[in-house]
Design a protein around this motif. Sequence first.
Motif, PDB file in Angstrom:
ATOM      1  N   PRO A 141     -24.733  18.577 -18.452  1.00  0.00           N
ATOM      2  CA  PRO A 141     -26.021  17.957 -18.707  1.00  0.00           C
ATOM      3  C   PRO A 141     -27.091  18.648 -17.869  1.00  0.00           C
ATOM      4  N   LYS A 142     -28.255  18.900 -18.489  1.00  0.00           N
ATOM      5  CA  LYS A 142     -29.303  19.676 -17.844  1.00  0.00           C
ATOM      6  C   LYS A 142     -29.752  19.006 -16.564  1.00  0.00           C
ATOM      7  N   GLN A 143     -29.941  19.836 -15.585  1.00  0.00           N
ATOM      8  CA  GLN A 143     -30.326  19.353 -14.282  1.00  0.00           C
ATOM      9  C   GLN A 143     -31.433  20.242 -13.758  1.00  0.00           C
ATOM     10  N   SER A 144     -32.477  19.646 -13.234  1.00  0.00           N
ATOM     11  CA  SER A 144     -33.620  20.424 -12.767  1.00  0.00           C
ATOM     12  C   SER A 144     -33.209  21.290 -11.603  1.00  0.00           C
TER      13      SER A 144
ATOM     14  N   ILE B 107     -33.663  15.483 -10.386  1.00  0.00           N
ATOM     15  CA  ILE B 107     -33.295  15.343 -11.782  1.00  0.00           C
ATOM     16  C   ILE B 107     -34.536  14.960 -12.567  1.00  0.00           C
ATOM     17  N   SER B 108     -34.475  15.198 -13.873  1.00  0.00           N
ATOM     18  CA  SER B 108     -35.633  14.922 -14.726  1.00  0.00           C
ATOM     19  C   SER B 108     -35.901  13.428 -14.796  1.00  0.00           C
ATOM     20  N   PRO B 109     -37.146  13.033 -15.060  1.00  0.00           N
ATOM     21  CA  PRO B 109     -37.453  11.605 -15.177  1.00  0.00           C
ATOM     22  C   PRO B 109     -36.615  10.906 -16.249  1.00  0.00           C
ATOM     23  N   ALA B 110     -36.389  11.617 -17.415  1.00  0.00           N
ATOM     24  CA  ALA B 110     -35.591  11.008 -18.490  1.00  0.00           C
ATOM     25  C   ALA B 110     -34.178  10.710 -18.014  1.00  0.00           C
ATOM     26  N   LYS B 111     -33.581  11.671 -17.303  1.00  0.00           N
ATOM     27  CA  LYS B 111     -32.215  11.450 -16.820  1.00  0.00           C
ATOM     28  C   LYS B 111     -32.187  10.373 -15.739  1.00  0.00           C
ATOM     29  N   ALA B 112     -33.211  10.340 -14.893  1.00  0.00           N
ATOM     30  CA  ALA B 112     -33.273   9.312 -13.858  1.00  0.00           C
ATOM     31  C   ALA B 112     -33.332   7.927 -14.481  1.00  0.00           C
ATOM     32  N   GLU B 113     -34.095   7.796 -15.586  1.00  0.00           N
ATOM     33  CA  GLU B 113     -34.185   6.520 -16.275  1.00  0.00           C
ATOM     34  C   GLU B 113     -32.838   6.155 -16.897  1.00  0.00           C
ATOM     35  N   THR B 114     -32.142   7.152 -17.440  1.00  0.00           N
ATOM     36  CA  THR B 114     -30.830   6.901 -18.036  1.00  0.00           C
ATOM     37  C   THR B 114     -29.832   6.435 -16.981  1.00  0.00           C
ATOM     38  N   VAL B 115     -29.829   7.110 -15.813  1.00  0.00           N
ATOM     39  CA  VAL B 115     -28.918   6.730 -14.737  1.00  0.00           C
ATOM     40  C   VAL B 115     -29.196   5.301 -14.294  1.00  0.00           C
ATOM     41  N   LYS B 116     -30.477   4.957 -14.208  1.00  0.00           N
ATOM     42  CA  LYS B 116     -30.847   3.605 -13.802  1.00  0.00           C
ATOM     43  C   LYS B 116     -30.306   2.568 -14.775  1.00  0.00           C
ATOM     44  N   LYS B 117     -30.485   2.842 -16.088  1.00  0.00           N
ATOM     45  CA  LYS B 117     -29.988   1.901 -17.104  1.00  0.00           C
ATOM     46  C   LYS B 117     -28.458   1.834 -17.083  1.00  0.00           C
ATOM     47  N   LEU B 118     -27.818   2.981 -16.861  1.00  0.00           N
ATOM     48  CA  LEU B 118     -26.355   2.986 -16.804  1.00  0.00           C
ATOM     49  C   LEU B 118     -25.862   2.094 -15.669  1.00  0.00           C
ATOM     50  N   ARG B 119     -26.474   2.230 -14.496  1.00  0.00           N
ATOM     51  CA  ARG B 119     -26.046   1.417 -13.358  1.00  0.00           C
ATOM     52  C   ARG B 119     -26.296  -0.065 -13.619  1.00  0.00           C
ATOM     53  N   ALA B 120     -27.387  -0.371 -14.275  1.00  0.00           N
ATOM     54  CA  ALA B 120     -27.722  -1.768 -14.546  1.00  0.00           C
ATOM     55  C   ALA B 120     -26.785  -2.380 -15.580  1.00  0.00           C
TER      56      ALA B 120
ATOM     57  N   VAL C  20     -20.791   6.952 -14.363  1.00  0.00           N
ATOM     58  CA  VAL C  20     -22.194   6.872 -13.968  1.00  0.00           C
ATOM     59  C   VAL C  20     -22.453   7.790 -12.780  1.00  0.00           C
ATOM     60  N   THR C  21     -21.578   7.731 -11.802  1.00  0.00           N
ATOM     61  CA  THR C  21     -21.727   8.594 -10.627  1.00  0.00           C
ATOM     62  C   THR C  21     -21.624  10.061 -11.014  1.00  0.00           C
ATOM     63  N   TRP C  22     -20.660  10.374 -11.860  1.00  0.00           N
ATOM     64  CA  TRP C  22     -20.471  11.769 -12.289  1.00  0.00           C
ATOM     65  C   TRP C  22     -21.654  12.256 -13.110  1.00  0.00           C
ATOM     66  N   TYR C  23     -22.225  11.390 -13.949  1.00  0.00           N
ATOM     67  CA  TYR C  23     -23.361  11.801 -14.787  1.00  0.00           C
ATOM     68  C   TYR C  23     -24.576  12.138 -13.926  1.00  0.00           C
ATOM     69  N   GLU C  24     -24.741  11.398 -12.870  1.00  0.00           N
ATOM     70  CA  GLU C  24     -25.870  11.666 -11.978  1.00  0.00           C
ATOM     71  C   GLU C  24     -25.673  12.966 -11.205  1.00  0.00           C
ATOM     72  N   ARG C  25     -24.483  13.208 -10.740  1.00  0.00           N
ATOM     73  CA  ARG C  25     -24.181  14.423  -9.988  1.00  0.00           C
ATOM     74  C   ARG C  25     -22.852  14.999 -10.465  1.00  0.00           C
ATOM     75  N   PRO C  26     -22.848  15.776 -11.589  1.00  0.00           N
ATOM     76  CA  PRO C  26     -21.595  16.353 -12.097  1.00  0.00           C
ATOM     77  C   PRO C  26     -20.901  17.183 -11.018  1.00  0.00           C
ATOM     78  N   THR C  27     -19.573  16.944 -10.843  1.00  0.00           N
ATOM     79  CA  THR C  27     -18.781  17.666  -9.846  1.00  0.00           C
ATOM     80  C   THR C  27     -17.471  18.093 -10.478  1.00  0.00           C
ATOM     81  N   MET C  28     -16.633  18.709  -9.654  1.00  0.00           N
ATOM     82  CA  MET C  28     -15.309  19.086 -10.145  1.00  0.00           C
ATOM     83  C   MET C  28     -14.503  17.821 -10.439  1.00  0.00           C
ATOM     84  N   PRO C  29     -13.592  17.861 -11.421  1.00  0.00           N
ATOM     85  CA  PRO C  29     -12.898  16.638 -11.861  1.00  0.00           C
ATOM     86  C   PRO C  29     -11.724  16.207 -10.996  1.00  0.00           C
ATOM     87  N   SER C  30     -11.489  16.874  -9.853  1.00  0.00           N
ATOM     88  CA  SER C  30     -10.296  16.537  -9.069  1.00  0.00           C
ATOM     89  C   SER C  30     -10.318  15.113  -8.532  1.00  0.00           C
ATOM     90  N   TRP C  31     -11.504  14.543  -8.381  1.00  0.00           N
ATOM     91  CA  TRP C  31     -11.604  13.200  -7.824  1.00  0.00           C
ATOM     92  C   TRP C  31     -11.217  12.120  -8.831  1.00  0.00           C
TER      93      TRP C  31
END
Length: 412
Positions: A4-7, A18-31, A74-85
């Motif tokens: 997912p695109k990241q600034s 992160i972009s405002p659109a993605k920040a809004e999405t992360v907020k809604k996901l957490r809620a 939700v955590t991964w979408y905000e900060r994509p990382t390696m999948p080992s976790w």
Amino acid sequence: MSQPKQSTGGSPNGKLTISPAKAETVKKLRANVGQLSTTTMRELERALPWYSRLSADERSALGLVAQNGIAAFVTWYERPTMPSWILSDVFGSAPTELTRSISLQKALQLIRIVVEAVEDQVPHLAPEEDQPALREAVLRYSREVAFAAADVYARAAETRGSWDTRLEALIVDAILRGENTDALRSRIAALGWKAQERFTVMVGSAPLEPSPTYVGELRRLAGRYAQDALVGIQGDRLILILGGLDDPPGAMARLADLFAPGPVVFGPEAPTLPEASMSAQAAFAGLSAARAWPNAPRPVSADDLLPERVVAGDDAARRALVQKIYRPLVAASNGLVETLSAYFELGHSLEATARELFVHANTVRYRLRRVCDVTGWDPLLPREAFVLQTALVVGRLASTGKPAGERPAGRS
């Protein structure tokens, strides 16, 4: 496939933004994590009939996996990382319960339902311009979770296979030592043994360097003929314990082909698995004495090697000859022991035996047939005659005095 695109713009403190659109999405996901979890659990009960048949503890463990998966996404979408976790954050302490409760196929069905539940909510969770990125992230994340689930099951299978192998070795060793305890019965039950009768032990030489698939191939072949099979390799010897064996002659002839070159011996049938120790002891005794009969069939019964086992000092073989052959012949009377002795001493000649005993040749034939009926061994066959002659020798040595059954027969 791109993430997912990241600034790439930097903030004064050097952290990525992160972009405002993605920040809004992360907020809604957490809620909406709680709502997504509730919707997912409801969909699991509706779409998967087997889910509702699980126990409360099992459903709780699987529900926890689904909820952890959504929260971790939700955590991964905000900060994509390696999948080992994923193994720790999504599955947590559930892998053991997961692999016991459901198969890998059902686990993947569960993951599919969770992914579909999240995908259905994408229009409500992200602005239109961020929806493609969110859908792509869901798909990528579901792929990683599926791979992680497969890894969980693979590790569980390896652990279970190693444990089963150790347990099988313990059971084989206990049977060979004649152990008959609650611990043995518990281990047999833990291994999933189903056979309840007709147990036979085969022993022979093991391959010097068996392939990694050798034991599995032997077990699969044994499964075609027997209800259950235990395989043990102790040094250069291969032990095969068969339960509920069908067509023993044909089955053991086929199984003998998988042993290394050399004699293959099977013991007498045992009524219960703990009593298979006697079958194993007879088979090992026969294996040690088999070289004295170079032309022995392969496989050969330990009972067919009774004379060689006696010469080798096997007291169990001596007792078997006395109890199963000599004493029944003496008890049968009618001159069977005298007739058999004379028949052997006079070169297996019917006429010479008849003259020695002052009876007709037909009487000798009748008595020899009776010997076969009483003992199961036919004195007219050279190999079986050798077994009978050995039985006469050890029987006389075991007697304190001359049995009444060995008085001269007289005319008939």
